[in-house]
Design an enzyme around this catalytic site. Structure first.
Site, PDB file in Angstrom:
ATOM      1  N   ARG A   1       0.984  -1.312  -0.167  1.00 22.05           N
ATOM      2  CA  ARG A   1      -0.101  -0.001  -0.092  1.00 22.05           C
ATOM      3  C   ARG A   1       0.817   1.467   0.057  1.00 22.05           C
ATOM      4  O   ARG A   1       0.597   2.092  -0.614  1.00 22.05           O
ATOM      5  CB  ARG A   1      -1.041   0.080   1.227  1.00 22.05           C
ATOM      6  CG  ARG A   1      -1.917   1.368   1.362  1.00 22.05           C
ATOM      7  CD  ARG A   1      -2.831   1.279   2.502  1.00 22.05           C
ATOM      8  NE  ARG A   1      -2.309   0.960   3.713  1.00 22.05           N
ATOM      9  CZ  ARG A   1      -1.499   1.694   4.375  1.00 22.05           C
ATOM     10  NH1 ARG A   1      -1.094   2.629   4.095  1.00 22.05           N
ATOM     11  NH2 ARG A   1      -1.195   1.079   5.710  1.00 22.05           N
TER      12      ARG A   1
ATOM     13  N   TYR B   1     -15.189  18.411 -16.329  1.00 21.12           N
ATOM     14  CA  TYR B   1     -15.833  16.760 -16.333  1.00 21.12           C
ATOM     15  C   TYR B   1     -16.783  16.810 -14.710  1.00 21.12           C
ATOM     16  O   TYR B   1     -16.445  17.177 -13.827  1.00 21.12           O
ATOM     17  CB  TYR B   1     -14.745  15.953 -15.864  1.00 21.12           C
ATOM     18  CG  TYR B   1     -15.111  14.553 -15.721  1.00 21.12           C
ATOM     19  CD1 TYR B   1     -16.140  13.853 -16.506  1.00 21.12           C
ATOM     20  CD2 TYR B   1     -14.493  13.993 -14.542  1.00 21.12           C
ATOM     21  CE1 TYR B   1     -16.414  12.618 -16.041  1.00 21.12           C
ATOM     22  CE2 TYR B   1     -14.760  12.549 -14.328  1.00 21.12           C
ATOM     23  CZ  TYR B   1     -15.827  11.864 -14.905  1.00 21.12           C
ATOM     24  OH  TYR B   1     -16.153  10.818 -14.394  1.00 21.12           O
TER      25      TYR B   1
ATOM     26  N   ASP C   1      -6.071  18.828 -16.177  1.00 24.24           N
ATOM     27  CA  ASP C   1      -6.374  17.687 -16.422  1.00 24.24           C
ATOM     28  C   ASP C   1      -5.965  17.301 -17.846  1.00 24.24           C
ATOM     29  O   ASP C   1      -6.476  17.724 -18.864  1.00 24.24           O
ATOM     30  CB  ASP C   1      -8.039  17.640 -16.249  1.00 24.24           C
ATOM     31  CG  ASP C   1      -8.670  15.880 -16.538  1.00 24.24           C
ATOM     32  OD1 ASP C   1      -7.851  15.249 -17.190  1.00 24.24           O
ATOM     33  OD2 ASP C   1      -9.523  15.541 -15.868  1.00 24.24           O
TER      34      ASP C   1
ATOM     35  N   LYS D   1      -8.119   5.719 -19.515  1.00 22.51           N
ATOM     36  CA  LYS D   1      -8.384   6.130 -20.939  1.00 22.51           C
ATOM     37  C   LYS D   1      -7.127   5.891 -21.997  1.00 22.51           C
ATOM     38  O   LYS D   1      -6.732   5.053 -22.078  1.00 22.51           O
ATOM     39  CB  LYS D   1      -8.821   7.825 -20.710  1.00 22.51           C
ATOM     40  CG  LYS D   1      -9.780   8.068 -19.855  1.00 22.51           C
ATOM     41  CD  LYS D   1     -11.077   7.079 -19.978  1.00 22.51           C
ATOM     42  CE  LYS D   1     -12.131   7.975 -18.788  1.00 22.51           C
ATOM     43  NZ  LYS D   1     -11.958   7.795 -17.554  1.00 22.51           N
TER      44      LYS D   1
END
Length: 353
Positions: free
Chosen positions: A25, A77, A151, A176
């Site tokens: 982690r 977005y 972004d 993406k």
């Protein structure tokens, strides 16, 4: 790059960690390889990868203080709006939505409490183009307390380098184009320099646990190997489709920065290597007409998301819900790697011409 699936790593007899890792982690060799790769691609100092693109947004907003002011692109977005007003609704953050294509409007919207300017270019789904260097200058003039983040999901590091324009941080939904095969969810944050927001995002990633699995990191690294080749085909296909739709009698408007009459064409030509694989268009009609066009496609897949090898199409306002600001006659397209002739024929059939 091998996949290091270990969740824990052996300590030395003295209690140290000779391999440099203790628990996955906190850090993992495969994850570190992906972070180093993305930092190199963006020309940044360091990168962090997360379990999703919205996990990046959550980490950044969480790094702000209650009462801080955020400037956000007016057509950002819709998931970011959910993070700001839903997840952090009780955080007492102040948010102003502004047209980022107007640097003077951004300058006028800055307050003494402004801490973050959030840019998205090209934007989703109207494909607005923001002058990154101009926004960076506005932020610097406002003082060192104002940070900028871009972004860059639609453009990817292949086509655009916000850090070179003076932007402080770049974020991506690696789900993406960067991964590129619609089979892994992830996000990334890259910084140009040492700053408190990046360090707070690091704590959110490692202590909050929003980390991608080693296998997800490996899949993303695999996708990056073909990223330059894919972006060339995505961009070439999208440009040809945009030019065709521009002349179609059933289409009211086409939003693609590679068209010379796009308001942001000159800026995009200056700060992007090509214009990308995303476009949207508005049909001559309303919601029902747009829905029929989406339903009439046979090669385009009716699905959300973007950036994969297959072409996707959607009625964007339906995805965003009742609070959407997207025109009801708008159709968003993620242009894939199929032959452009086939894609154009499919759209012509759906548009009735």
């Amino acid at each position: 790059m091998p996949i290091h699936l270990s969740t824990t790593f052996e300590r030395s007899t003295g209690g140290g960690y000779p391999l440099g890792y203790s628990y996955s982690r906190e850090d993992n060799p495969t994850r570190r390889a992906l972070e180093q790769c993305l930092a190199e691609l963006e020309g940044g100092k360091e990168a962090l990868v997360f379990s999703s693109g919205l996990a990046v947004a959550t980490a950044l907003v969480q790094g702000l203080e209650p009462g801080d002011h955020i400037l956000v692109a007016d057509d950002v977005y819709y998931g970011l709006r959910k993070v700001i007003h839903g997840v952090f609704g009780k955080w007492n953050l102040e948010t102003t939505y502004v047209d980022m294509t107007e640097p003077e409007a951004v300058r006028e919207a800055i307050r003494p409490t402004t801490r973050l300017i959030w840019v998205e270019t090209p934007s989703n789904p109207l494909m607005k183009v923001t002058d990154l260097a101009a926004i960076a200058r506005v932020a610097r003039a406002a003082g060192p307390a104002v940070m900028t983040v871009c972004d860059g999901t639609f453009a990817t590091p292949v086509l655009q380098h916000p850090l070179d324009c003076g932007i402080d941080l770049v974020c991506h939904s690696t789900t993406k184009y960067i991964s590129g095969h619609s089979d892994v969810v992830g996000g990334a944050l890259i910084t140009r320099h040492d700053n408190y927001l990046f360090e707070r995002a690091r704590r959110s990633q490692r202590d909050g646990g929003a980390v991608p699995s080693p296998f997800d990191c490996w899949l993303t690294l695999r996708g990056i190997e073909t990223l330059p080749c894919r972006m060339r085909v995505h961009s070439d296909n999208a440009l040809r489709i945009a030019r065709h739709l521009k002349l179609h009698p059933a289409v009211e408007a086409v939003h693609y920065p590679g068209l010379p009459d796009h308001p942001g064409y000159e800026i995009a030509a200056r700060q992007m290597g090509a214009f990308g694989g995303m476009l949207s268009f508005q049909v001559a009609g309303g919601r029902e007409t747009a829905m029929r066009v989406v339903a009439g496609c046979r090669l385009f897949i009716r699905a959300t998301s973007l950036g994969g090898t297959h072409s996707l199409i959607e009625h964007r306002a339906s995805v965003e819900g009742p609070q959407t600001r997207t025109p009801q006659n708008l159709v968003r397209v993620s242009v894939g790697l199929e032959h452009s002739d086939d894609l154009i024929a499919d759209l012509d059939g759906a548009l009735g011409g």
